[in-house]
Design a protein around this motif. Structure first.
Motif, PDB file in Angstrom:
ATOM      1  N   ILE A 256      74.730  61.310 -48.039  1.00 21.69           N
ATOM      2  CA  ILE A 256      75.558  60.014 -47.403  1.00 21.69           C
ATOM      3  C   ILE A 256      76.672  59.870 -48.309  1.00 21.69           C
ATOM      4  O   ILE A 256      76.756  60.279 -49.534  1.00 21.69           O
ATOM      5  N   ALA A 257      77.917  59.193 -47.686  1.00 22.52           N
ATOM      6  CA  ALA A 257      78.972  59.027 -48.784  1.00 22.52           C
ATOM      7  C   ALA A 257      79.418  57.538 -48.412  1.00 22.52           C
ATOM      8  O   ALA A 257      79.195  56.773 -47.339  1.00 22.52           O
ATOM      9  N   GLU A 258      79.834  56.964 -49.638  1.00 24.96           N
ATOM     10  CA  GLU A 258      80.187  55.575 -49.434  1.00 24.96           C
ATOM     11  C   GLU A 258      81.422  55.641 -48.672  1.00 24.96           C
ATOM     12  O   GLU A 258      82.510  56.385 -49.082  1.00 24.96           O
ATOM     13  N   VAL A 259      81.609  54.666 -47.921  1.00 27.29           N
ATOM     14  CA  VAL A 259      82.964  54.778 -47.155  1.00 27.29           C
ATOM     15  C   VAL A 259      83.914  54.010 -47.646  1.00 27.29           C
ATOM     16  O   VAL A 259      85.216  54.251 -47.439  1.00 27.29           O
ATOM     17  N   CYS A 260      83.781  53.007 -48.494  1.00 25.14           N
ATOM     18  CA  CYS A 260      84.919  52.111 -48.898  1.00 25.14           C
ATOM     19  C   CYS A 260      84.176  51.336 -50.279  1.00 25.14           C
ATOM     20  O   CYS A 260      83.255  51.425 -50.811  1.00 25.14           O
ATOM     21  N   ALA A 261      85.236  50.882 -50.915  1.00 23.74           N
ATOM     22  CA  ALA A 261      84.704  49.789 -51.922  1.00 23.74           C
ATOM     23  C   ALA A 261      83.723  49.125 -51.770  1.00 23.74           C
ATOM     24  O   ALA A 261      83.664  48.219 -50.651  1.00 23.74           O
ATOM     25  N   ARG A 262      82.701  48.504 -52.749  1.00 26.84           N
ATOM     26  CA  ARG A 262      81.916  47.637 -52.499  1.00 26.84           C
ATOM     27  C   ARG A 262      82.247  46.421 -52.661  1.00 26.84           C
ATOM     28  O   ARG A 262      83.421  46.136 -53.229  1.00 26.84           O
ATOM     29  N   SER A 263      81.431  45.470 -52.251  1.00 30.14           N
ATOM     30  CA  SER A 263      81.813  43.909 -52.436  1.00 30.14           C
ATOM     31  C   SER A 263      80.694  43.457 -52.677  1.00 30.14           C
ATOM     32  O   SER A 263      79.619  43.779 -52.290  1.00 30.14           O
ATOM     33  N   GLY A 264      80.710  42.127 -53.104  1.00 28.79           N
ATOM     34  CA  GLY A 264      79.830  41.082 -53.473  1.00 28.79           C
ATOM     35  C   GLY A 264      80.181  39.654 -53.775  1.00 28.79           C
ATOM     36  O   GLY A 264      81.370  39.459 -54.369  1.00 28.79           O
ATOM     37  N   SER A 265      79.256  38.851 -53.827  1.00 30.84           N
ATOM     38  CA  SER A 265      79.818  37.470 -54.225  1.00 30.84           C
ATOM     39  C   SER A 265      78.611  36.457 -54.640  1.00 30.84           C
ATOM     40  O   SER A 265      77.615  37.117 -54.587  1.00 30.84           O
ATOM     41  N   ASN A 266      78.736  35.590 -55.354  1.00 32.50           N
ATOM     42  CA  ASN A 266      77.724  34.631 -55.874  1.00 32.50           C
ATOM     43  C   ASN A 266      77.393  33.618 -54.714  1.00 32.50           C
ATOM     44  O   ASN A 266      77.813  32.600 -54.788  1.00 32.50           O
ATOM     45  N   CYS A 267      76.245  34.083 -53.887  1.00 38.13           N
ATOM     46  CA  CYS A 267      76.008  33.366 -52.704  1.00 38.13           C
ATOM     47  C   CYS A 267      74.530  33.847 -52.280  1.00 38.13           C
ATOM     48  O   CYS A 267      74.269  33.610 -51.315  1.00 38.13           O
ATOM     49  N   GLY A 268      73.882  34.104 -53.239  1.00 40.54           N
ATOM     50  CA  GLY A 268      72.355  34.376 -53.230  1.00 40.54           C
ATOM     51  C   GLY A 268      71.479  33.269 -52.972  1.00 40.54           C
ATOM     52  O   GLY A 268      71.948  31.993 -52.951  1.00 40.54           O
ATOM     53  N   SER A 269      70.140  33.356 -53.011  1.00 37.00           N
ATOM     54  CA  SER A 269      69.516  32.316 -52.470  1.00 37.00           C
ATOM     55  C   SER A 269      69.229  31.218 -53.583  1.00 37.00           C
ATOM     56  O   SER A 269      68.824  29.896 -53.350  1.00 37.00           O
TER      57      SER A 269
END
Length: 594
Positions: A256-269
């Motif tokens: 498998i290959a990563e398609v684009c840049a990853r993302s994330g944010s501080n919105c966990g539980s």
């Protein structure tokens, strides 16, 4: 990052692929989470090569796959307890309990921004890195002891490959600080005399990448075909991280290959807990006895342990949720929900004030990642502790079900990251094998003028000191948008610089302008538009052995220095490497993709 300068490293050049665990070497993963952490391990010689998890922890009679990321200090800054024992400790004078300190290394915190004013302050005299070192030290010391007991032999843990999971959105600075903290905590060390590469046994892996390894072998994905895409949504306690992968070969072999840049944010539980705490403070504003620290902690524990994951959303609007008060006095005021020693909160209030604001952030994050990928997403897999929320899964299905065929929560979703990282280390090859370049990386260069240059850009042509006609402002593509690169692959491009002597900045400095382009078109000159400047890369060629050799030999007519520039690209950053005869002399990160 304008004005970036390359610095010498004196290290031999890395190969074109990332090495993996040696045959029979143990692979240990540490899922260091904002709210909970876990440890998994495996070896081809243990349990048939299957990954095991530490389930027995200090302070617990039951088995737990994860423990709280929590520390208890005394006034002198000494660790009194960690994990479950720290979390369950009763408030005591002269002690301070520390949680959620991992968020202090996320990008906005390192820029000096306040991550969230509701988060507790660090103990006096302590930095976030100090707490991380202390927690990892406690966790690792116990894990070494426990792994040795569980496998029944004295394991050579000094020679193990250790995989540390980090959020997708962390930048290079945060990752480096975490790496240094892990080394200081003793996660890796010398295994034998003369072991100079022991630091290389510590590996950093992003949480969605580790989760992808765990998920790719599950039946939820086996219906996917080559060229199809799937998204990992790792919803944890502090952060929600997303990555999109394309199947480029056999899914069972994890091609498998990563398609684009990853993302994330501080919105966990965790942020559900904080919003619940705010709601309690508002409701009980006129009843301060219920706002004492012990009482608030009691309310939040009850919410976190019972209602947070089981809450169903609109279908619970008419239900009343009851939370027993810690203090028995002032126990009745129906106007604010205090009834017979319980705080009663309507379900629709929980939905509007606690759940919806956080879950809407998660939905927006998924939508943004779909747009960033700019391709069809055929499956969405929810992993992480927060993925156990019934309301979150329902909202994801309602929002994206018409566009994404498969939306699923795999088995062991809460430990997918921990188990996947250990599985990653057990494979004797690179698993998530490729990355699809999201943009073109281009360098402005000077090249001998050809007929096209004379016809199209005669004004750019000058004669150098050697009498050669040179076309200025030409472009050389280091990598083109959409190119599929192997993980760890280094794209090498040869360059040379003419120096009239070995003295002076002009003769020893190589200055390159680096650009990026989101366009699929290939451009030849810097004035063609469609690209933007990344940085001015200044390389001191005097650090190269070949330059030093020429500098020590008379060259009345000047001399050329030949060298290579290597481009390393992954889903976190783009790096430039200066090479002389295959020997790495320096490197610089010139683009951060997250």
């Amino acid at each position: 990052m304008n004005g970036a300068s390359i610095v010498g490293t004196g290290a031999p050049a890395a190969g074109d692929t990332i090495s993996s665990a040696g045959e029979g070497r143990m692979s240990i993963s540490i899922d260091f989470g904002t709210t909970f952490s876990g440890v998994a391990y495996g070896s081809s010689r243990i349990a048939g090569g299957n990954v095991q998890q530490i389930l027995t922890w200090p302070g617990a009679r039951e088995n737990f796959r994860k423990i709280p990321t929590c520390l208890l200090y005394d006034d002198a800054g000494r660790v009194l307890a960690w994990g479950l024992e720290a979390k369950n400790a009763s408030p005591m004078p002269g002690t301070v309990r520390c949680e959620w300190f991992k968020l202090s290394l996320e990008p906005s915190a390192l820029r000096g921004d306040i991550v969230d004013p509701r988060l507790p302050k660090l103990p006096l005299g302590k930095k976030a890195v100090d707490l991380i070192v202390d927690f990892l030290t406690c966790l690792w010391d116990y894990a070494r002891e426990r792994i040795t007991q569980e496998i029944g032999i004295v394991a050579d843990l000094n020679a193990a490959d250790v995989w540390l999971t980090l959020p997708a959105a962390w930048d290079a600075k945060g990752c480096q600080m975490m790496r240094e903290a892990a080394i200081q905590a003793g996660l890796v060390g010398t295994a034998f005399a003369g072991d100079r590469d022991w630091r290389d046994r510590l590996h950093i892996i992003t949480e969605p990448e580790a989760a992808a390894v765990h998920c790719a072998h599950l039946t939820d994905l086996h219906q996917l075909r080559p060229s199809q895409n799937f998204m990992i949504c790792d919803a944890g306690g502090g952060t929600v991280d997303l990555a999109v992968y394309k199947i480029i070969g056999s899914l069972q072999d994890l091609e498998i290959a990563e398609v684009c840049a990853r993302s994330g944010s501080n919105c966990g539980s965790l942020f559900l807990d904080l919003r619940f705490m705010e709601l309690v403070r508002i409701l009980l504003e006129d009843h301060p006895v219920h706002l004492e620290p012990a009482s608030l902690a009691h309310f939040m524990h009850a919410f976190s342990e019972t209602e947070k994951l089981g809450y169903l959303g609109k279908s619970d609007d008419g239900n009343m949720f009851r939370f027993t008060c810690f203090n028995v006095e002032d126990s009745d005021d129906p106007s604010v929900g205090l009834i017979n020693g319980e705080l009663t909160i309507p379900g629709n209030m929980l939905r509007g004030e606690v759940f919806n604001p956080v879950i809407e952030q998660v939905l927006d994050l998924i939508e943004e990642q779909i747009c960033r990928a700019n391709q069809r997403v055929d499956a969405l897999l929810l992993v992480g502790g927060f993925s156990g929320s019934e309301y979150l899964r329902k909202r994801v299905e309602e929002t994206f079900g018409s566009r994404i065929e498969v939306i699923a929560r795999p088995s062991d979703a809460d430990t997918a990251t921990c188990r996947g990282a250990a599985q990653y280390g057990l494979a004797h090859r690179q698993l998530v094998s490729s990355f699809i370049a999201p943009k073109s990386y281009i360098m402005r260069v000077k090249l001998p003028a050809d007929l096209e240059d004379w016809q199209r850009r005669p004004a750019y042509i000058t004669r150098n000191d050697a009498g050669v006609h040179i076309c200025e402002n030409r472009l050389q593509y280091l990598v083109s948008k959409g190119a599929i690169l192997r993980k760890g692959q280094r794209i090498r491009t040869k360059f040379c610089k003419f120096s009239s002597s070995s003295q002076g900045d002009i003769d020893r400095m190589f200055v390159a302008m680096l650009y990026a382009s989101d366009s699929d078109e290939t451009m030849r000159y810097t004035d063609e538009g469609g690209m933007y400047e990344l940085c001015k890369w200044t390389v001191d060629l005097s650090i190269l052995p070949s330059f030093q050799h020429h500098a020590n030999v008379p060259h009345p007519g000047g001399f050329y220095t030949h060298f290579e520039v290597g481009l390393e690209l992954d889903s976190a950053e783009a790096r430039g490497v200066l090479l002389d005869n295959g020997y790495e002399c320096g490197r610089v990160a010139f683009d951060f993709l997250v």
